[in-house]
Design an enzyme around this catalytic site. Structure first.
Site, mmCIF file in Angstrom:
data_model
loop_
_atom_site.group_PDB
_atom_site.id
_atom_site.type_symbol
_atom_site.label_atom_id
_atom_site.label_comp_id
_atom_site.label_asym_id
_atom_site.label_seq_id
_atom_site.Cartn_x
_atom_site.Cartn_y
_atom_site.Cartn_z
ATOM 1 N N LYS A 33 2.376 91.598 49.016
ATOM 2 C CA LYS A 33 2.848 92.909 48.578
ATOM 3 C C LYS A 33 3.960 93.444 49.484
ATOM 4 O O LYS A 33 4.171 94.646 49.563
ATOM 5 C CB LYS A 33 1.668 93.870 48.496
ATOM 6 C CG LYS A 33 0.738 93.530 47.322
ATOM 7 C CD LYS A 33 -0.374 94.524 47.138
ATOM 8 C CE LYS A 33 -1.663 93.981 47.665
ATOM 9 N NZ LYS A 33 -2.788 94.906 47.553
ATOM 10 N N PRO A 66 2.182 99.171 43.652
ATOM 11 C CA PRO A 66 2.843 97.939 43.212
ATOM 12 C C PRO A 66 2.112 96.703 43.748
ATOM 13 O O PRO A 66 1.732 96.657 44.913
ATOM 14 C CB PRO A 66 4.250 98.041 43.800
ATOM 15 C CG PRO A 66 4.294 99.261 44.638
ATOM 16 C CD PRO A 66 2.976 99.943 44.590
ATOM 17 N N GLU A 67 1.903 95.755 42.856
ATOM 18 C CA GLU A 67 1.259 94.499 43.246
ATOM 19 C C GLU A 67 2.219 93.353 42.925
ATOM 20 O O GLU A 67 3.375 93.595 42.571
ATOM 21 C CB GLU A 67 -0.079 94.347 42.511
ATOM 22 C CG GLU A 67 -1.051 95.482 42.849
ATOM 23 C CD GLU A 67 -2.391 95.384 42.133
ATOM 24 O OE1 GLU A 67 -2.812 94.260 41.796
ATOM 25 O OE2 GLU A 67 -3.016 96.438 41.912
ATOM 26 N N ARG A 100 -9.363 103.842 43.998
ATOM 27 C CA ARG A 100 -10.271 102.696 44.058
ATOM 28 C C ARG A 100 -11.103 102.563 42.793
ATOM 29 O O ARG A 100 -12.243 102.112 42.825
ATOM 30 C CB ARG A 100 -11.177 102.795 45.296
ATOM 31 C CG ARG A 100 -10.440 102.744 46.615
ATOM 32 C CD ARG A 100 -9.483 101.573 46.752
ATOM 33 N NE ARG A 100 -10.120 100.253 46.664
ATOM 34 C CZ ARG A 100 -9.444 99.119 46.682
ATOM 35 N NH1 ARG A 100 -8.132 99.111 46.752
ATOM 36 N NH2 ARG A 100 -10.092 97.964 46.612
#
Ligand SMILES: [Zn+2]
Length: 280
Positions: free
Chosen positions: A62, A2-3, A263
């Protein structure tokens, strides 16, 4: 992970559904909760929050912040969630089947439960008397929507590395992670591995505009798609992130992929030319 957009919508839902509720009890399930919960006070979570009232819910970067009024003491208490890669909150009825890897269940006076689910057991839930005590919190940079173009240009100056890496540093600007950095760079037509020092003033201005518009539009889309199902992470609307091989929405070039697992970097080699790595 989650951002900012997801956490912003989760905050809105929780403001509507759990603010003013009293926490009637906390159930810790399995060993996961011992890894996730970090008390920065002398108290244990279960004792500290039992009968506490949830007075407000905020977001910073965040982090999701529950502002509590404990039942017995006068001073404030905060529950601060850093969900990391896979932490999720879920609103559920008590009889609803638990999702796998549910580690904590808060029973609320509304009759609902607020559950914490984490497939990776990497998230952290801090119990703190002061927000500054929470690791990584005090060093957070400003929120994207609070930064002017002037300030954005100034804040970029000390950084010399790849622009994607700069965007995801919470001390530069808080709330942007791997996924939205890809989206912002695509919108700005900038290659993620361009060095900050190679960006022209026009490109920096474009990056700033893209950061504002991508995040604002994402909040609207997440709000629409997620509804109150805050344990979901709708991202179908994204242009490039996790869209490897699919057509770029702007030029139809297949989306490129670099990296693996959490990533991953996705970008369009036509719309986002440049970069220093051979073969890209
Ligand atoms: Zn393209």
């Amino acid at each position: 992970m989650p951002e900012l957009p997801e956490l912003e919508v989760i905050k809105e839902v929780l403001q509507r559904r759990v603010v003013d509720c009293t926490i009637e009890g906390v159930q810790a399930i399995g060993g996961g909760s011992a890894i996730i919960v970090r008390s920065l006070t002398q108290q244990r979570l279960e004792e500290a929050v039992s009968r506490a009232q949830i007075e407000a819910i905020g977001r910073r970067g965040k982090f999701l912040i529950f502002d509590l009024q404990p039942a017995v003491q006068d001073s404030r208490l905060y529950l601060v969630l850093n969900p990391k890669l896979a932490g999720r909150l879920q609103l559920a009825q008590p009889k609803e089947k638990r999702l796998p890897k549910t580690h904590l269940i808060f029973s609320l006076s509304s009759g609902e439960q607020l559950r914490y689910v984490d497939q990776r057991t990497m998230g952290q839930l801090y119990l703190a008397a002061h927000l500054a005590d929470v690791p990584e919190y005090a060093g957070l940079g400003p929120e994207p929507f609070d930064v002017s173009l002037e300030e954005f240009r100034e804040r970029l100056k000390p950084y010399r590395g790849e622009i994607k890496g700069v965007l995801t540093r919470s001390e530069f600007i808080a709330g942007i992670g791997n996924a939205y950095a890809d989206e912002i760079l695509w919108a700005a037509r900038l290659h993620p591995y361009r060095k900050r020092t190679s960006l022209t003033p026009e490109e920096i201005d474009r990056l700033y505009e893209a950061m504002q518009s991508v995040l604002r539009e994402a909040i609207d889309k997440v709000r629409l798609e997620m509804g109150d199902a805050i344990h979901l992470e709708p991202r179908d609307f994204m242009a490039v992130h996790m869209k490897s091989g699919q057509a770029c929405p702007r030029c139809s070039t297949p989306i490129s992929l670099v990296g693996a697992n959490q990533r991953v970097t996705n970008f369009c080699r036509t719309c986002q030319p440049g970069g220093l790595i051979k073969g890209m």
